[in-house]
Design a protein around this motif. Sequence first.
Motif, PDB file in Angstrom:
ATOM      1  N   SER A 579       0.848  -1.195   0.000  1.00 60.93           N
ATOM      2  CA  SER A 579       0.000   0.000   0.000  1.00 60.93           C
ATOM      3  C   SER A 579       0.882   1.243   0.000  1.00 60.93           C
ATOM      4  O   SER A 579       1.921   1.275   0.676  1.00 60.93           O
ATOM      5  N   VAL A 580       0.432   2.257  -0.743  1.00 60.28           N
ATOM      6  CA  VAL A 580       1.150   3.541  -0.717  1.00 60.28           C
ATOM      7  C   VAL A 580       0.880   4.289   0.585  1.00 60.28           C
ATOM      8  O   VAL A 580       1.820   4.636   1.301  1.00 60.28           O
ATOM      9  N   PRO A 581      -0.375   4.554   0.945  1.00 57.66           N
ATOM     10  CA  PRO A 581      -0.592   5.326   2.173  1.00 57.66           C
ATOM     11  C   PRO A 581      -0.229   4.563   3.445  1.00 57.66           C
ATOM     12  O   PRO A 581       0.261   5.162   4.408  1.00 57.66           O
ATOM     13  N   LYS A 586       6.590   2.929  -3.125  1.00 54.48           N
ATOM     14  CA  LYS A 586       7.026   4.048  -3.971  1.00 54.48           C
ATOM     15  C   LYS A 586       5.865   4.591  -4.802  1.00 54.48           C
ATOM     16  O   LYS A 586       5.680   5.797  -4.906  1.00 54.48           O
ATOM     17  N   ASN A 587       5.099   3.703  -5.432  1.00 55.42           N
ATOM     18  CA  ASN A 587       3.927   4.146  -6.182  1.00 55.42           C
ATOM     19  C   ASN A 587       2.927   2.997  -6.282  1.00 55.42           C
ATOM     20  O   ASN A 587       3.223   1.861  -5.904  1.00 55.42           O
ATOM     21  N   LEU A 594      -3.217  -4.078  -1.786  1.00 56.02           N
ATOM     22  CA  LEU A 594      -4.150  -3.684  -0.735  1.00 56.02           C
ATOM     23  C   LEU A 594      -4.902  -2.411  -1.113  1.00 56.02           C
ATOM     24  O   LEU A 594      -6.052  -2.218  -0.703  1.00 56.02           O
ATOM     25  N   ASP A 595      -4.293  -1.555  -1.915  1.00 57.20           N
ATOM     26  CA  ASP A 595      -4.952  -0.322  -2.337  1.00 57.20           C
ATOM     27  C   ASP A 595      -6.009  -0.567  -3.409  1.00 57.20           C
ATOM     28  O   ASP A 595      -6.798   0.339  -3.717  1.00 57.20           O
ATOM     29  N   PHE A 596      -6.035  -1.773  -4.003  1.00 60.76           N
ATOM     30  CA  PHE A 596      -6.985  -2.065  -5.077  1.00 60.76           C
ATOM     31  C   PHE A 596      -7.859  -3.282  -4.780  1.00 60.76           C
ATOM     32  O   PHE A 596      -8.552  -3.772  -5.661  1.00 60.76           O
ATOM     33  N   VAL A 597      -7.812  -3.736  -3.546  1.00 63.04           N
ATOM     34  CA  VAL A 597      -8.558  -4.935  -3.189  1.00 63.04           C
ATOM     35  C   VAL A 597     -10.064  -4.755  -3.398  1.00 63.04           C
ATOM     36  O   VAL A 597     -10.781  -5.735  -3.629  1.00 63.04           O
ATOM     37  N   ASP A 598     -10.544  -3.503  -3.373  1.00 61.98           N
ATOM     38  CA  ASP A 598     -11.970  -3.237  -3.582  1.00 61.98           C
ATOM     39  C   ASP A 598     -12.237  -2.414  -4.837  1.00 61.98           C
ATOM     40  O   ASP A 598     -13.328  -1.847  -4.992  1.00 61.98           O
TER      41      ASP A 598
END
Length: 772
Positions: A579-581, A586-587, A594-598
């Motif tokens: 995850s970024v946050p 890095k990006n 985890l940032d796109f799991v939903d």
Amino acid sequence: MTPRITLLFILLAFQLAAQPVSLKNAVILVSPSIPSPMRTTAPQMLVEEIAKRTNSSLKLAQAWPTGSSATIALALSSDKAVAGKPVPSRTGTDLAEQKPEGFRIVTEGATLWIIGADARGILFGSGWLLRNLKMDGKRLELAGPVDVATSPAYPIRGHQLGYRTTANSYDAWTVAQFEQYYRDLAVFGTNAIEGIPFHEEEKASPHFKIPAAQMQVRLSELCQKYDLDYWVWTPAEFELTDEAKRKAEIEKHEAFYQSCPRLDHIFFPGGDPGDNHPREVMAFLKDLQGRLVKYHPKAKVWISLQGFSTEQIDYFYKYLEQNKPTWLQGVVSGPSSPPMAETRFRLPKNYQHREYPDLTHNVRCEFPVERWDQAYTLTLGREAINPRPFFFAGIHGKYAPFTDGFVSYSDGCHDDINKITWSQRAWDPARSVNEILADYGRFFFGWPLATEVADGIAALENNWQGPLAQNGGVEATFSFWKTLETAHPELKNNWRWQMLVLRAYYDTYTRRRLIYEQGLEKTANALLAQATETGIENTLNLALATEEKADKERISVDLRKRIETLCADLYASIGLQTSVPKYKAKNYERGCLLDFVDYPLNNRWWLADEFKKIRAMKTPKEQVERMHVIGNWETPGVGSFYDDVSSGGNSPRVKTISEDATDIAWWDNGSSRARLSTQTFQNDPALDYDNLDPGARYIIRVAGSGDALLRVDGYRLKPLIYNKAPETFKEWIVPLSLTQDGRISVTFDEPEESHLNWRQHSKISDVWLLKQ
């Protein structure tokens, strides 16, 4: 003696001969002729790795033990004896244990011999033993008797481990973690590590445990300890004609060379990154080599032809012919290099040829997952946990014969199984992938799990085959791994275990979401397809509310929670940044699953934006027409056909694929609100249609952006409608003469757009054949 008694004696002898060799209380005896530091490194590796798995520590001995105590004896094949005891030897001229890096493992009574051709033979022989031992709290044994001799097929077997901010895990590692990974790779036959000392040096990662300059020296020290070749990847991202920058770069290189206790190879990529003509590159590398050998007299210089034009490639080979540079060791072939067969053919035999395979990426890369389901491409992204052992065994077999070996491109531990596969197949190209995976399971998870882990990894690779919604094996794979997870809580902190379990959960959660969300969209599309001029607002609201149930009435919440926990565990255990946050990757493209799991697997984001446009239309008639277009987008009616060009199961008539999967878009940091079909495309697809009505008129409709130069059965057609904006339509009438045989082939000429970046090229995302 009767036949029955003879048979009993034979069976008894066989059983005695097949008894396992117990090493539980063994001592380790080391020949003094083994070069330092391997004389210390190999026994230390054996003692420590065995202790982790058995809770007992083997002792080193200076002399043979009395009685029947077991002994692990390390010797060189050139040794006649160790501490007065003869070293087992064989006669012959083609013995593996006498070839570079080769070894022989042989049992002789209570003694297990590791006989190496050289220091590396001792290292890899020790690795073979560790891979094959049964180790737990009650036993330390090897199926016996044993007499195995082997040497590597390819001399270069390495992996790039860049301590830089681009990596999704390496930048978070301590020196101790790097050493453990070096050791793990060596156990499976790796003999080289590649660092990245300069690239992104101005961008310190928030995860760095020590400064990058210090870590590069420590990595060199580890290569010295394990007798692994230390390579460094050193591009020039400036114009080499700039004398001031060129001088500063050479001085920077020299300072680095001087700081490294071990340095064997400098690899300079011609491009990716970099944009210099070989006339400047070759002169620069010659100057670098002069500085390099001051500190490392045997070190070598390599170049890749990545990104070179035909003229530049020809210049390079002419340079070799005319100058015959002895300072150049060879050529590296990587992404965007000339074909490997061509390179080996054109390269003089006195130069070596090394592959630079990309084992780390899934899409937009050298070896993408073929026809990867869109649900994976939009949620797992480019650097997901990606065990692909059978695929990469095939790739190795295809290209390795043109090379002297490889050093892979890797940006994190997520491709761990791919690295192991390449190292083992480069040692023995005929080795079974199932055997490699069984060794992996036995060494990293315990001998009882060898076969199950091999099967489980193969199942995870199959999860990515074909359309996801149609792949019922995903649920079976999840059940398999869930059972293993429950049965083996002792492995919960093992990062390799965590990665495999995470993939099982993620794949299943994604498949369940896909089926659920696509079902919601089917209902919403039916509402839009039946819309009338009365009740437009209610229809829009109901259709969007139906699709947005995916957010408000979630499914498989327990799987979603477990995915988040496993991502946290992996960050804690091995620094994997999903995850970024949350984990400061890095990006978003670097394995941030985890940032796109939903991320939506239906078009609810796109619909929300489209409905705003519909509400702004001037007349109810226009509104209803657009609602009908959206509702019937993927269901054009009986006798008509629709293909979502690069979306696997929804493109049955598409015959082409993009070799590097640059047809899988990554717009807006992966959070594009475009229609899902727009996010997968091809530049010039080919489609075949059959079972057409010979008496019917057909229209071809295309959505995408830019140009679409269409041909039917080889004939270029003139369009009726030709909109170039994204998600607008182009249309052509198909001449009746071309459909008389009930079939047509549709192709597209590629527009001349070589001046544009591939992201700006014309795209074709949706194709319809509409029966009138």
